[in-house]
Design an enzyme around this catalytic site. Structure first.
Site, PDB file in Angstrom:
ATOM      1  N   CYS A 116       0.819  -1.227   0.000  1.00  0.00           N
ATOM      2  CA  CYS A 116       0.000   0.000   0.000  1.00  0.00           C
ATOM      3  C   CYS A 116       0.848   1.270   0.000  1.00  0.00           C
ATOM      4  CB  CYS A 116      -0.932   0.010   1.197  1.00  0.00           C
ATOM      5  SG  CYS A 116      -1.811  -1.517   1.399  1.00  0.00           S
ATOM      6  N   HIS A 256      -3.608   6.877   3.053  1.00  0.00           N
ATOM      7  CA  HIS A 256      -3.993   5.551   2.562  1.00  0.00           C
ATOM      8  C   HIS A 256      -5.371   5.208   3.112  1.00  0.00           C
ATOM      9  CE1 HIS A 256      -4.118   1.402   1.633  1.00  0.00           C
ATOM     10  NE2 HIS A 256      -3.682   0.954   2.794  1.00  0.00           N
ATOM     11  N   ASN A 286     -10.107  -0.749   0.625  1.00  0.00           N
ATOM     12  CA  ASN A 286      -8.646  -0.680   0.556  1.00  0.00           C
ATOM     13  C   ASN A 286      -8.197  -1.260  -0.784  1.00  0.00           C
ATOM     14  OD1 ASN A 286      -5.901  -1.000   0.812  1.00  0.00           O
ATOM     15  ND2 ASN A 286      -5.978  -1.890   2.871  1.00  0.00           N
TER      16      ASN A 286
HETATM   17  O1  UT7 Z   1      -3.506  -1.653   3.767  1.00  0.00           O
HETATM   18  C1  UT7 Z   1      -3.132  -2.785   4.476  1.00  0.00           C
HETATM   19  C2  UT7 Z   1      -3.215  -2.541   5.881  1.00  0.00           C
HETATM   20  N1  UT7 Z   1      -4.344  -3.174   6.512  1.00  0.00           N
HETATM   21  C3  UT7 Z   1      -5.043  -2.471   7.397  1.00  0.00           C
HETATM   22  O2  UT7 Z   1      -4.881  -1.289   7.536  1.00  0.00           O
HETATM   23  C4  UT7 Z   1      -5.985  -3.185   8.296  1.00  0.00           C
HETATM   24  C5  UT7 Z   1      -5.715  -2.782   9.726  1.00  0.00           C
HETATM   25  N2  UT7 Z   1      -6.645  -3.423  10.642  1.00  0.00           N
HETATM   26  C6  UT7 Z   1      -7.945  -3.074  10.681  1.00  0.00           C
HETATM   27  O3  UT7 Z   1      -8.407  -2.232   9.950  1.00  0.00           O
HETATM   28  C7  UT7 Z   1      -8.792  -3.733  11.745  1.00  0.00           C
HETATM   29  O4  UT7 Z   1      -7.978  -4.440  12.629  1.00  0.00           O
HETATM   30  C8  UT7 Z   1      -9.877  -4.683  11.152  1.00  0.00           C
HETATM   31  C9  UT7 Z   1     -10.928  -3.885  10.420  1.00  0.00           C
HETATM   32  C10 UT7 Z   1      -9.232  -5.689  10.219  1.00  0.00           C
HETATM   33  C11 UT7 Z   1     -10.565  -5.435  12.285  1.00  0.00           C
HETATM   34  O5  UT7 Z   1     -11.129  -4.506  13.191  1.00  0.00           O
HETATM   35  P1  UT7 Z   1     -10.900  -4.695  14.753  1.00  0.00           P
HETATM   36  O6  UT7 Z   1     -11.699  -3.656  15.435  1.00  0.00           O
HETATM   37  O7  UT7 Z   1      -9.423  -4.724  14.984  1.00  0.00           O
HETATM   38  O8  UT7 Z   1     -11.570  -6.096  15.001  1.00  0.00           O
HETATM   39  P2  UT7 Z   1     -10.907  -7.400  15.623  1.00  0.00           P
HETATM   40  O9  UT7 Z   1      -9.911  -7.988  14.691  1.00  0.00           O
HETATM   41  O10 UT7 Z   1     -10.472  -7.047  16.989  1.00  0.00           O
HETATM   42  O11 UT7 Z   1     -12.160  -8.367  15.660  1.00  0.00           O
HETATM   43  C12 UT7 Z   1     -13.270  -8.113  16.514  1.00  0.00           C
HETATM   44  C13 UT7 Z   1     -14.294  -9.209  16.279  1.00  0.00           C
HETATM   45  C14 UT7 Z   1     -13.712 -10.617  16.229  1.00  0.00           C
HETATM   46  O12 UT7 Z   1     -14.608 -11.460  16.918  1.00  0.00           O
HETATM   47  P3  UT7 Z   1     -14.232 -12.008  18.376  1.00  0.00           P
HETATM   48  O13 UT7 Z   1     -12.956 -12.768  18.177  1.00  0.00           O
HETATM   49  O14 UT7 Z   1     -14.042 -10.772  19.211  1.00  0.00           O
HETATM   50  O15 UT7 Z   1     -15.424 -12.829  18.723  1.00  0.00           O
HETATM   51  C15 UT7 Z   1     -13.759 -10.965  14.759  1.00  0.00           C
HETATM   52  O16 UT7 Z   1     -13.915 -12.348  14.547  1.00  0.00           O
HETATM   53  O17 UT7 Z   1     -14.958  -9.013  15.024  1.00  0.00           O
HETATM   54  C16 UT7 Z   1     -14.975 -10.236  14.301  1.00  0.00           C
HETATM   55  N3  UT7 Z   1     -14.956  -9.943  12.869  1.00  0.00           N
HETATM   56  C17 UT7 Z   1     -16.077  -9.712  12.156  1.00  0.00           C
HETATM   57  N4  UT7 Z   1     -17.367  -9.688  12.494  1.00  0.00           N
HETATM   58  C18 UT7 Z   1     -18.257  -9.404  11.527  1.00  0.00           C
HETATM   59  C19 UT7 Z   1     -13.882  -9.832  12.048  1.00  0.00           C
HETATM   60  N5  UT7 Z   1     -14.287  -9.556  10.816  1.00  0.00           N
HETATM   61  C20 UT7 Z   1     -15.634  -9.476  10.844  1.00  0.00           C
HETATM   62  C21 UT7 Z   1     -16.624  -9.201   9.871  1.00  0.00           C
HETATM   63  N6  UT7 Z   1     -17.905  -9.164  10.265  1.00  0.00           N
HETATM   64  N7  UT7 Z   1     -16.308  -8.940   8.591  1.00  0.00           N
END
Ligand code: UT7
Length: 329
Positions: A116, A256, A286
């Protein structure tokens, strides 16, 4: 940067494929919902390449528009850089495919891999070449077809990505304008947090790599999020410092587009009001290397920059890498 001839952006173009994949479409594919995706990421929809479109096809559409807006044709180019992590194939490079399609006979052409951050790395590379006198007019493109390496059964990643391309022509500009500073960097130790393992010389494609889903993006979202928030702040302050500028000098911030919460944390750190920040993550998600140029070009098309404005671009991504630049429009 030293005081060699001023180099900046002299043409812009962008392209996104027609097909739109909405959050409600994704609700039918994996266990997710619009409320989760919007509140955690800010994404509402993303564009997806048609089956017969590869990265060079998206790049070509953006390149044609950028050339038109610069009043040039392919034969005016002497350098083509395509920042991508989804090249049409391992080789020839996507830049070489494009060189042929654009009729840029004799132009040097290569791909650049910095995920990215790739577009900003490409801008720095082209600017250095042009300042040195080696080349005059460079086409720099960020283009990716992330849909081709996304596992649409994995809700952790499939809601996050889209396809697109953004292009600029980099060349000599009037005194006082152009690129004022770059800050590029990497933390290779974090490489395994965001990667595609299969298909290279370490893990060549095999029935086993396919079965183990090694040809899809793997991401540790939480760790990448922390890295992103940290480097968006540090790289931005560093690149401003190198340009001898202050936060208050920024007229337009082009980050980004990975997650609205990461963008908001940078806005707070820099004390930037909404009207100075470009956000289109809601429409395109993204798009990796295409993300910053799509945002920059869209802002230009909407008339959000005027000559002399200070534009700050900053990105982060796989590698791990980051790249920031100050550009006087
Ligand atoms: O350009 C490349 C760089 N990439 C990025 O910038 C991504 C950086 N990371 C992020 O943007 C965030 O970490 C995410 C959007 C990927 C995830 O958000 P988060 O607030 O960090 O969520 P999390 O990973 O802490 O997950 C929270 C919960 C989990 O459930 P449990 O384990 O707490 O029960 C996930 O399984 O949300 C769940 N989850 C979803 N639920 C519904 C993860 N993806 C989804 C989904 N729909 N699509």
């Amino acid at each position: 940067m030293n005081n060699l001839r001023p180099v900046g952006v002299i043409g812009t173009g962008k392209y996104v494929p027609e097909k739109i994949l909405t959050n409600s479409d994704l609700e039918k594919m994996v266990d997710t919902n619009d409320e989760w995706i919007v509140s955690r990421t800010g994404i509402k929809e993303r564009h997806i390449a048609a089956p017969d479109q590869a990265t060079s096809d998206l790049a070509y559409e953006a390149a044609i528009k950028a050339l038109e807006s610069a009043g040039m044709t392919g034969s005016d180019l002497d350098l083509i850089i395509v920042a991508t992590i989804t090249p049409d194939s391992a080789f020839p490079s996507t830049a070489c495919i494009l060189q042929d399609k654009l009729g840029a006979k004799g132009a040097a052409a290569f791909d650049l891999s910095a995920a990215c951050s790739g577009f900003v790395y490409g801008l720095a590379t082209a600017t250095s070449f042009i300042k040195s006198g080696l080349y005059n007019n460079a086409l720099v493109i960020g283009a990716d077809c992330l849909s081709r390496i996304t596992d649409y059964t994995d809700r952790n990643t499939c809601v996050l990505f889209g396809d697109g391309a953004g292009a600029v022509i980099v060349g000599e500009v009037p005194e006082g304008r152009g690129f004022k500073s770059f800050d590029l960097g990497a933390e290779g130790a974090g490489g395994s947090l965001l990667q595609l393992e299969g298909g290279g010389s370490r893990l060549p494609a095999s029935a086993e790599t396919i079965e183990n889903k090694k040809h899809y993006i793997y991401m540790n979202g939480r760790e990448v999020f922390k890295f992103a928030v940290r480097v968006m702040g540090t790289a931005t302050l560093e690149v401003l410092n190198k340009a001898g500028l202050d936060r208050s000098d920024v007229d337009l911030f082009v980050p980004h587009q990975a997650n609205i919460r990461i963008i908001q944390s940078a806005m707070q750190r820099l004390d930037l009001p909404e009207e100075k920040v470009v956000v289109n993550v809601d429409k395109y998600a993204n798009t990796s290397a295409a993300s910053i140029p799509l945002a920059l070009v869209e802002a230009a098309e909407e008339g959000r920059m005027k000559a002399g404005d200070t534009v700050l671009m900053v990105g982060f991504g796989g590698g791990l890498t980051w790249g920031a630049s100050v550009l006087v429009w």
